[in-house]
Structures are given as C-alpha cells and as structure tokens.
Scaffold this motif. Structure first.
Motif, PDB file in Angstrom:
ATOM      1  N   LYS A 189      62.543 104.343  47.151  1.00 11.74           N
ATOM      2  CA  LYS A 189      62.190 105.450  46.267  1.00 11.74           C
ATOM      3  C   LYS A 189      62.698 106.757  46.848  1.00 11.74           C
ATOM      4  CE  LYS A 189      58.912 105.065  43.138  1.00 11.74           C
ATOM      5  NZ  LYS A 189      57.726 105.545  42.534  1.00 11.74           N
ATOM      6  N   GLU A 190      62.679 106.882  48.162  1.00 14.55           N
ATOM      7  CA  GLU A 190      63.184 108.063  48.828  1.00 14.55           C
ATOM      8  C   GLU A 190      64.498 107.708  49.508  1.00 14.55           C
ATOM      9  OE1 GLU A 190      60.142 109.447  51.437  1.00 14.55           O
ATOM     10  OE2 GLU A 190      58.990 110.310  49.796  1.00 14.55           O
ATOM     11  N   VAL A 191      65.525 108.450  49.192  1.00 12.31           N
ATOM     12  CA  VAL A 191      66.861 108.135  49.674  1.00 12.31           C
ATOM     13  C   VAL A 191      67.508 109.376  50.283  1.00 12.31           C
ATOM     14  CG1 VAL A 191      67.202 106.313  47.966  1.00 12.31           C
ATOM     15  CG2 VAL A 191      67.887 108.629  47.423  1.00 12.31           C
ATOM     16  N   ALA A 192      68.581 109.164  51.020  1.00 14.63           N
ATOM     17  CA  ALA A 192      69.372 110.270  51.557  1.00 14.63           C
ATOM     18  C   ALA A 192      70.433 110.641  50.528  1.00 14.63           C
ATOM     19  CB  ALA A 192      70.028 109.863  52.863  1.00 14.63           C
ATOM     20  N   ILE A 193      70.477 111.918  50.185  1.00 15.74           N
ATOM     21  CA  ILE A 193      71.455 112.428  49.216  1.00 15.74           C
ATOM     22  C   ILE A 193      72.152 113.616  49.861  1.00 15.74           C
ATOM     23  CG2 ILE A 193      71.783 113.511  46.960  1.00 15.74           C
ATOM     24  CD1 ILE A 193      69.200 112.119  46.055  1.00 15.74           C
ATOM     25  N   THR A 194      73.483 113.606  49.839  1.00 14.80           N
ATOM     26  CA  THR A 194      74.247 114.739  50.343  1.00 14.80           C
ATOM     27  C   THR A 194      74.658 115.593  49.153  1.00 14.80           C
ATOM     28  OG1 THR A 194      75.089 113.448  52.188  1.00 14.80           O
ATOM     29  CG2 THR A 194      76.265 115.478  51.657  1.00 14.80           C
ATOM     30  N   VAL A 195      74.271 116.854  49.188  1.00 18.88           N
ATOM     31  CA  VAL A 195      74.604 117.792  48.112  1.00 18.88           C
ATOM     32  C   VAL A 195      75.643 118.766  48.642  1.00 18.88           C
ATOM     33  CG1 VAL A 195      73.721 119.581  46.579  1.00 18.88           C
ATOM     34  CG2 VAL A 195      72.314 117.587  47.100  1.00 18.88           C
ATOM     35  N   HIS A 196      76.781 118.849  47.952  1.00 18.06           N
ATOM     36  CA  HIS A 196      77.834 119.792  48.305  1.00 18.06           C
ATOM     37  C   HIS A 196      77.654 121.037  47.443  1.00 18.06           C
ATOM     38  CE1 HIS A 196      80.511 116.963  50.564  1.00 18.06           C
ATOM     39  NE2 HIS A 196      79.697 116.123  49.962  1.00 18.06           N
ATOM     40  N   LEU A 197      77.265 122.140  48.075  1.00 17.18           N
ATOM     41  CA  LEU A 197      77.165 123.410  47.363  1.00 17.18           C
ATOM     42  C   LEU A 197      78.582 123.959  47.240  1.00 17.18           C
ATOM     43  CD1 LEU A 197      74.125 125.001  49.211  1.00 17.18           C
ATOM     44  CD2 LEU A 197      74.114 123.745  47.054  1.00 17.18           C
ATOM     45  N   VAL A 256      66.023 122.547  40.071  1.00 18.24           N
ATOM     46  CA  VAL A 256      64.995 123.523  40.452  1.00 18.24           C
ATOM     47  C   VAL A 256      64.677 123.383  41.940  1.00 18.24           C
ATOM     48  CG1 VAL A 256      62.572 124.154  40.138  1.00 18.24           C
ATOM     49  CG2 VAL A 256      64.014 123.734  38.142  1.00 18.24           C
ATOM     50  N   PHE A 257      64.559 122.152  42.411  1.00 19.02           N
ATOM     51  CA  PHE A 257      64.308 121.886  43.831  1.00 19.02           C
ATOM     52  C   PHE A 257      65.422 122.470  44.699  1.00 19.02           C
ATOM     53  CE2 PHE A 257      65.307 118.948  47.361  1.00 19.02           C
ATOM     54  CZ  PHE A 257      64.179 119.163  48.154  1.00 19.02           C
ATOM     55  N   LEU A 258      66.678 122.262  44.296  1.00 20.90           N
ATOM     56  CA  LEU A 258      67.816 122.776  45.063  1.00 20.90           C
ATOM     57  C   LEU A 258      67.881 124.297  45.015  1.00 20.90           C
ATOM     58  CD1 LEU A 258      70.561 120.206  44.010  1.00 20.90           C
ATOM     59  CD2 LEU A 258      69.335 120.303  46.186  1.00 20.90           C
ATOM     60  N   GLU A 259      67.633 124.888  43.844  1.00 20.90           N
ATOM     61  CA  GLU A 259      67.679 126.350  43.701  1.00 20.90           C
ATOM     62  C   GLU A 259      66.607 127.028  44.539  1.00 20.90           C
ATOM     63  OE1 GLU A 259      69.488 126.917  39.208  1.00 20.90           O
ATOM     64  OE2 GLU A 259      67.316 126.793  39.471  1.00 20.90           O
ATOM     65  N   GLN A 260      65.453 126.412  44.649  1.00 19.03           N
ATOM     66  CA  GLN A 260      64.377 126.995  45.441  1.00 19.03           C
ATOM     67  C   GLN A 260      64.632 126.822  46.937  1.00 19.03           C
ATOM     68  OE1 GLN A 260      60.904 125.015  43.929  1.00 19.03           O
ATOM     69  NE2 GLN A 260      60.721 126.407  42.189  1.00 19.03           N
ATOM     70  N   GLY A 261      65.309 125.752  47.321  1.00 20.01           N
ATOM     71  CA  GLY A 261      65.537 125.468  48.728  1.00 20.01           C
ATOM     72  C   GLY A 261      66.732 126.173  49.339  1.00 20.01           C
ATOM     73  N   ALA A 262      67.796 126.387  48.571  1.00 17.12           N
ATOM     74  CA  ALA A 262      69.022 126.982  49.116  1.00 17.12           C
ATOM     75  C   ALA A 262      68.802 128.380  49.698  1.00 17.12           C
ATOM     76  CB  ALA A 262      70.122 126.996  48.071  1.00 17.12           C
ATOM     77  N   PRO A 317      76.772 133.937  50.755  1.00 18.32           N
ATOM     78  CA  PRO A 317      77.408 133.584  49.480  1.00 18.32           C
ATOM     79  C   PRO A 317      76.917 132.246  48.916  1.00 18.32           C
ATOM     80  CG  PRO A 317      79.064 134.357  51.025  1.00 18.32           C
ATOM     81  CD  PRO A 317      77.774 134.226  51.783  1.00 18.32           C
ATOM     82  N   PHE A 318      76.596 131.309  49.778  1.00 12.02           N
ATOM     83  CA  PHE A 318      76.109 130.009  49.313  1.00 12.02           C
ATOM     84  C   PHE A 318      74.625 130.053  48.961  1.00 12.02           C
ATOM     85  CE2 PHE A 318      79.926 128.888  51.596  1.00 12.02           C
ATOM     86  CZ  PHE A 318      80.501 127.943  50.762  1.00 12.02           C
ATOM     87  N   ARG A 319      73.871 130.866  49.656  1.00  9.53           N
ATOM     88  CA  ARG A 319      72.436 130.975  49.367  1.00  9.53           C
ATOM     89  C   ARG A 319      72.166 131.701  48.059  1.00  9.53           C
ATOM     90  NH1 ARG A 319      69.808 133.375  54.679  1.00  9.53           N
ATOM     91  NH2 ARG A 319      71.842 134.298  54.809  1.00  9.53           N
ATOM     92  N   ASN A 320      72.995 132.682  47.703  1.00  8.45           N
ATOM     93  CA  ASN A 320      72.731 133.539  46.548  1.00  8.45           C
ATOM     94  C   ASN A 320      73.531 133.167  45.302  1.00  8.45           C
ATOM     95  OD1 ASN A 320      71.073 135.032  48.277  1.00  8.45           O
ATOM     96  ND2 ASN A 320      72.803 136.288  48.934  1.00  8.45           N
ATOM     97  N   TYR A 321      74.349 132.139  45.372  1.00  9.98           N
ATOM     98  CA  TYR A 321      75.196 131.737  44.253  1.00  9.98           C
ATOM     99  C   TYR A 321      74.361 131.077  43.159  1.00  9.98           C
ATOM    100  CZ  TYR A 321      79.606 130.119  42.197  1.00  9.98           C
ATOM    101  OH  TYR A 321      80.671 129.904  41.374  1.00  9.98           O
TER     102      TYR A 321
END
Length: 121
Positions: free
Chosen positions: A4-12, A40-46, A55-59
């Motif tokens: 149910k919980e997995v590792a996911i790599t997100v490329h910003l 929403v989870f990614l936007e709140q965490g970045a 630039p990556f945090r505020n994009y």
C-alpha cells in the motif's frame, strides 16, 4: 499481500527545454490516493524542502506524467515528452494505482503550459 505504501520518485520539472529538474523520493507513497490529492500533497511539501533551490520550491506545478515504471523499458527522453503519450498523463479523478503507478515509479511533476514539447528531444 500488495504494497500500500511504495517508493515514488517525483521529478520536479522547472524547464523541459533546458533540462532543469530535481528528483525527490517519497518512501511512503499511498497508491489509494487520487492524482488531485497527490498534487496537493506535493504542492504543500515542496515549499518546505530546504534542500530545493527557490525556483523549484516556488514554481506552480499542475500535471503529473509517468516517466518510468520499475522493471519496464525506459523511454529515450532526457526529461519529459508528451508526444503521443496521453496514456501516461495521470487523470485527476483516478487513483495512483489505477493510473499504473507501482513501487519505484518515476513521475514528472510539471506545469503543462510551460513544458512545451520540442521536436529535438
């Protein structure tokens, strides 16, 4: 018993034209959440990640695309390609599991308007 919980790599992806991206690994990704919930989870965490340059945090990111799934063939693109690949764009109403996200999947998180596809990629 499926994970149910997995590792996911997100490329910003800040710029596909200039190949500007930063990978972030999430070790406890939940495949039962929808794409909209994951965004929403990614936007709140970045913005909270101090290791990311401003630039990556505020994009303003708004789309997810599967780049690569573990144990499957890789595409040749360096950062992102949307040409004839709408099947890999995640739908807001579907869960990550229904979209084909599995353990160790790489996902691109980008702004659809800014990431235009160039023919030289």
């Amino acid at each position: 018993m499926p994970l149910k919980e997995v590792a996911i790599t997100v490329h910003l992806i800040h710029s596909s034209e200039h190949h500007n991206f930063k990978p972030i690994v999430y070790h406890r990704g939940n495949l039962d959440q929808t794409e909209k919930e994951f965004i929403v989870f990614l936007e709140q965490g970045a913005p909270l990640r101090t290791t990311l340059p401003p630039p990556f945090r505020n994009y303003k990111y708004n789309k997810l695309n599967i780049i690569h799934q573990a144990h499957k063939s890789k595409r040749n693109e360096l950062v992102l390609s949307l040409e004839n690949d709408n099947r890999l764009l995640l739908k807001e109403e579907s869960t990550l599991k229904a979209a084909g996200v599995i353990h160790e999947t790489n996902i691109a998180f980008f702004c659809e308007v800014d990431c235009t596809v160039k023919s030289d990629f």
